[in-house]
Design a protein around this motif. Structure first.
Motif, short mmCIF file in Angstrom:
data_model
loop_
_atom_site.label_atom_id
_atom_site.label_comp_id
_atom_site.label_asym_id
_atom_site.label_seq_id
_atom_site.Cartn_x
_atom_site.Cartn_y
_atom_site.Cartn_z
N SER A 1 0.85 -1.19 0.00
CA SER A 1 0.00 0.00 0.00
C SER A 1 0.89 1.24 0.00
CB SER A 1 -0.91 -0.01 1.23
OG SER A 1 -1.67 1.19 1.29
N VAL A 2 0.56 2.18 -0.87
CA VAL A 2 1.34 3.42 -0.97
C VAL A 2 0.39 4.60 -0.90
CG1 VAL A 2 3.08 2.28 -2.40
CG2 VAL A 2 1.26 3.57 -3.49
N PRO A 3 0.85 5.75 -0.39
CA PRO A 3 -0.01 6.94 -0.36
C PRO A 3 -0.25 7.46 -1.77
CG PRO A 3 2.20 7.51 0.31
CD PRO A 3 2.18 6.02 0.19
N GLN A 4 -1.33 8.21 -1.93
CA GLN A 4 -1.63 8.75 -3.26
C GLN A 4 -0.59 9.77 -3.70
OE1 GLN A 4 -5.73 10.04 -3.36
NE2 GLN A 4 -6.47 7.95 -3.61
N ALA A 5 0.13 10.33 -2.74
CA ALA A 5 1.25 11.22 -3.09
C ALA A 5 2.44 10.35 -3.47
CB ALA A 5 1.60 12.13 -1.91
N GLY A 6 2.27 9.54 -4.51
CA GLY A 6 3.26 8.54 -4.84
C GLY A 6 4.22 8.92 -5.95
N MET A 7 4.26 10.19 -6.33
CA MET A 7 5.15 10.59 -7.42
C MET A 7 6.61 10.32 -7.09
SD MET A 7 2.47 12.74 -6.88
CE MET A 7 2.24 14.49 -7.03
N LEU A 8 6.95 10.48 -5.82
CA LEU A 8 8.32 10.22 -5.39
C LEU A 8 8.61 8.73 -5.39
CD1 LEU A 8 11.00 11.19 -4.02
CD2 LEU A 8 9.84 10.93 -1.85
N LEU B 1 -5.66 4.99 6.13
CA LEU B 1 -4.73 4.30 7.02
C LEU B 1 -5.09 2.82 7.04
CD1 LEU B 1 -2.34 5.03 8.89
CD2 LEU B 1 -3.97 5.09 10.78
N VAL B 2 -4.51 2.07 6.12
CA VAL B 2 -4.86 0.66 6.00
C VAL B 2 -4.32 -0.12 7.19
CG1 VAL B 2 -4.84 0.79 3.48
CG2 VAL B 2 -2.78 0.04 4.69
N ASP B 3 -4.99 -1.22 7.52
CA ASP B 3 -4.51 -2.14 8.55
C ASP B 3 -3.65 -3.17 7.83
OD1 ASP B 3 -4.26 -4.42 10.33
OD2 ASP B 3 -5.80 -3.46 11.57
N VAL B 4 -2.35 -3.04 7.98
CA VAL B 4 -1.41 -3.84 7.21
C VAL B 4 -1.67 -5.33 7.40
CG1 VAL B 4 1.03 -4.30 6.77
CG2 VAL B 4 0.30 -2.00 7.43
N ILE B 5 -1.87 -5.74 8.65
CA ILE B 5 -2.02 -7.17 8.96
C ILE B 5 -3.40 -7.68 8.59
CG2 ILE B 5 -2.00 -8.87 10.83
CD1 ILE B 5 0.15 -7.14 12.19
N GLU B 6 -4.44 -6.98 9.05
CA GLU B 6 -5.81 -7.46 8.82
C GLU B 6 -6.17 -7.48 7.34
OE1 GLU B 6 -7.82 -8.78 11.02
OE2 GLU B 6 -6.28 -8.53 12.55
N GLU B 7 -5.61 -6.55 6.57
CA GLU B 7 -5.94 -6.47 5.15
C GLU B 7 -4.96 -7.22 4.26
OE1 GLU B 7 -7.35 -2.59 3.76
OE2 GLU B 7 -7.35 -1.90 5.85
N GLY B 8 -4.02 -7.91 4.89
CA GLY B 8 -3.16 -8.82 4.14
C GLY B 8 -2.08 -8.17 3.31
N PHE B 9 -1.59 -6.99 3.72
CA PHE B 9 -0.50 -6.36 3.00
C PHE B 9 0.84 -6.91 3.49
CE2 PHE B 9 -3.82 -3.17 2.36
CZ PHE B 9 -3.68 -2.93 1.00
N ASP B 10 1.77 -7.04 2.56
CA ASP B 10 3.13 -7.42 2.93
C ASP B 10 3.90 -6.23 3.47
OD1 ASP B 10 3.18 -10.25 1.96
OD2 ASP B 10 2.73 -9.26 0.05
N ALA B 11 3.57 -5.03 2.95
CA ALA B 11 4.27 -3.82 3.36
C ALA B 11 3.41 -2.61 3.04
CB ALA B 11 5.61 -3.71 2.64
#
Length: 228
Positions: A30-37, A62-72
């Motif tokens: 998951s990345v923020p929408q300000a992802g140009m950088l 603000l995603v829940d990294v663990i509950e939503e299954g993100f690696d990072a």
């Protein structure tokens, strides 16, 4: 001819050995929408690691990294979640910008207090619902301003577009307006009053085994963003 075939076979074997030893698999990030950088670095990471599949989710929520299954997750600022490991991968400063045409029409502010007489384009923080404060300081002391509100958006793109059309002054990450500042389509003001840096962190679950593919991402992003 046999020699050429043998060389091609040996090259194929080396390539296969390289691919077998390379990090592989899927990374859900998951990345923020300000992802140009961030996006150019993720693209370069995938170019270097073609066996890794990137599943990119772009949101300021603000995603829940663990509950939503993100690696990072890449997050502006930090995290107080004890379930997550964290590594700083970069930082940026905010910039107060507008077009030359806007300043020609409305006048150039000479000090931060002059902003109260200008059209200000604001960002609403999705996680809090509040307007992002324009953090300006003089000699280390914060300048308290009750800024007019011309427009509010919860992503950066509307601010960029409104500012580019000469409709107001925006308070944006410096990396988001780097090209406009280089080509002169935006003018930056009060740079000496915006000295605070905002960190960017890469976070991942502390309970999760750091796989070779995730280790490769952590090391690459830390090196790439901080060097810039």
């Amino acid at each position: 001819r046999c020699r050429r075939i043998l060389c091609e076979f040996e090259a194929a074997e080396l390539e296969l050995a390289h691919r077998m030893g390379a990090p592989r698999g899927r990374i859900r990030i998951s990345v923020p929408q300000a992802g140009m950088l961030i996006m150019p670095h993720l693209a370069e990471f995938q170019r270097r690691h073609p066996e890794i599949e990137l599943d990119i989710h772009s949101s300021d929520r603000l995603v829940d990294v663990i509950e939503e299954g993100f690696d990072a997750v890449i997050r502006i600022g930090g995290s107080q979640d004890s379930r997550l490991m964290s590594r700083m991968i970069g930082a940026f400063r905010q910039a107060v910008v507008a077009t030359p045409a806007y300043f020609a029409r409305m006048g150039m502010p000479r000090r931060p207090e002059d902003l109260v007489r200008h059209d200000c384009l604001h960002y609403r923080v999705p996680t809090t619902g509040k307007l992002l404060p324009w953090q300006l300081s003089r000699d280390g002391v914060a300048i308290e301003l009750d800024l007019p509100v011309k427009m509010i958006a919860n992503t950066l793109d509307p601010q960029l577009r409104f500012a580019a059309m000469g409709l107001g002054i925006a308070y944006l990450p410096d990396f988001a307006v780097a090209q406009q500042l280089r080509d002169g389509s935006f003018v930056r003001i009060f740079e000496d009053y915006c000295l605070d840096t905002v960190p960017i962190h890469l976070l991942w679950p502390s309970s999760r085994h750091l796989s070779p593919r995730l280790r490769a991402l952590v090391d690459f992003m830390a090196e790439g963003l901080i060097e810039d």
